[in-house]
Design a protein around this motif. Structure first.
Motif, PDB file in Angstrom:
ATOM      1  N   TYR A 147      17.463 -13.621 -10.546  1.00  0.00           N
ATOM      2  CA  TYR A 147      16.900 -13.140  -9.443  1.00  0.00           C
ATOM      3  C   TYR A 147      16.189 -11.794 -10.017  1.00  0.00           C
ATOM      4  CZ  TYR A 147      19.476 -16.714  -6.793  1.00  0.00           C
ATOM      5  OH  TYR A 147      19.939 -17.785  -6.788  1.00  0.00           O
ATOM      6  N   THR A 196      19.356 -21.661  -6.527  1.00  0.00           N
ATOM      7  CA  THR A 196      19.789 -21.552  -4.957  1.00  0.00           C
ATOM      8  C   THR A 196      19.482 -20.414  -4.419  1.00  0.00           C
ATOM      9  OG1 THR A 196      21.916 -20.680  -5.862  1.00  0.00           O
ATOM     10  CG2 THR A 196      21.784 -23.060  -5.570  1.00  0.00           C
ATOM     11  N   ALA A 197      19.077 -20.538  -2.977  1.00  0.00           N
ATOM     12  CA  ALA A 197      18.934 -19.264  -2.369  1.00  0.00           C
ATOM     13  C   ALA A 197      20.060 -18.119  -2.486  1.00  0.00           C
ATOM     14  CB  ALA A 197      18.561 -19.551  -0.925  1.00  0.00           C
ATOM     15  N   ILE A 221      10.416 -15.527   1.204  1.00  0.00           N
ATOM     16  CA  ILE A 221      11.965 -14.934   1.425  1.00  0.00           C
ATOM     17  C   ILE A 221      11.627 -13.608   1.946  1.00  0.00           C
ATOM     18  CG2 ILE A 221      13.906 -14.602   0.568  1.00  0.00           C
ATOM     19  CD1 ILE A 221      12.965 -16.543  -2.073  1.00  0.00           C
ATOM     20  N   ALA A 247      10.338 -19.289  -1.696  1.00  0.00           N
ATOM     21  CA  ALA A 247      10.829 -20.602  -2.105  1.00  0.00           C
ATOM     22  C   ALA A 247       9.638 -21.326  -2.366  1.00  0.00           C
ATOM     23  CB  ALA A 247      11.473 -21.191  -0.794  1.00  0.00           C
ATOM     24  N   PHE A 282      13.645 -20.550  -6.242  1.00  0.00           N
ATOM     25  CA  PHE A 282      13.574 -19.298  -5.463  1.00  0.00           C
ATOM     26  C   PHE A 282      13.021 -18.270  -6.642  1.00  0.00           C
ATOM     27  CE2 PHE A 282      16.473 -22.132  -3.600  1.00  0.00           C
ATOM     28  CZ  PHE A 282      16.003 -22.040  -2.181  1.00  0.00           C
TER      29      PHE A 282
END
Length: 223
Positions: free
Chosen positions: A111, A139-140, A158, A168, A179
């Motif tokens: 991220y 995954t979130a 998001i 997303a 993501f």
């Protein structure tokens, strides 16, 4: 390639959070739109603390492998949510420093802005290298989003605390979204365009797919 030594690697939560606080203002959310050489970065764990960090550089368009490096090591930083980059970044930096070419874009398995402290792995590596960087999570992690449409290229924002921190993004028809978030020196539209361009057949972008395979000890897969 060269990676800037902007800080010593911390040993405690307080030291790590101080590093994030100092580097966060250096993040830029604009940058180039084309990237001839794209590097995928991933880490595979063997046991609790042993890891292999892999970097695979591809030529944009053809997805031809230009160079690949893997580094085995041991993490010395504890698992703390929001500070996970400090477990993986030292080995990834070592792998990057062993490259003979300098990529134009870093595509990280993780991220960027979509992070509880607004400074994920993609932000950290982007600032340390000075290169455009983006994060692609499977995954979130943080924030709220609506399920995007089921066709390739569909996306939804998001949001976290009222701000857009990523998207997303559906990379293949009918598969789970990934993501995407900005790391450094790249606009969100450009980051999503790049992820779609780099994922012609599979859910994950090819640079990350190949880095994952290399980190696990295998040869890089064909697209």
């Amino acid at each position: 390639m060269r990676v800037h030594s902007l800080h010593p690697w911390p040993a405690t939560r307080a030291e790590a959070e101080a590093v994030q606080d100092r580097l966060r203002p250096l993040v830029s959310l604009t940058g180039p739109a084309t990237f001839p050489l794209v590097a995928g970065l991933d880490v595979h764990y063997r046991g609790e603390d042993e890891l292999t960090a892999a970097v695979v550089v591809l030529r944009s368009g053809t997805l031809e492998v230009v160079e690949q490096v893997s580094v085995r090591g041991r993490t010395t930083f504890p698992y703390i949510p929001g500070l996970f980059a400090f477990r993986e970044a030292p080995a990834l930096v070592e792998a990057l420093e062993r490259l003979s070419v300098t990529p134009d874009l870093l595509v990280c398995d993780g991220y960027g802005l979509a992070h509880p402290r607004g400074f994920g792995l993609a932000c950290h590596l982007g600032v340390l290298t000075g290169l455009p960087a983006l994060g692609v999570g499977k995954t979130a992690f943080v924030g709220d989003f609506d399920e995007p449409g089921r066709s390739r290229g569909s996306w939804s924002p998001i949001t976290l605390d009222g701000a857009v921190v990523g998207r997303a993004l559906r990379t293949q028809d009918g598969v789970k979204p990934v993501f995407v978030s900005q790391g450094h020196r790249i606009a969100l539209d450009t980051a999503c365009d790049q992820v779609l361009e780099l994922a012609p057949r599979f859910r994950q972008p090819e640079p990350i797919r190949r880095a994952d395979r290399l980190a696990r000890g295998g040869s890089t897969p064909t697209p």
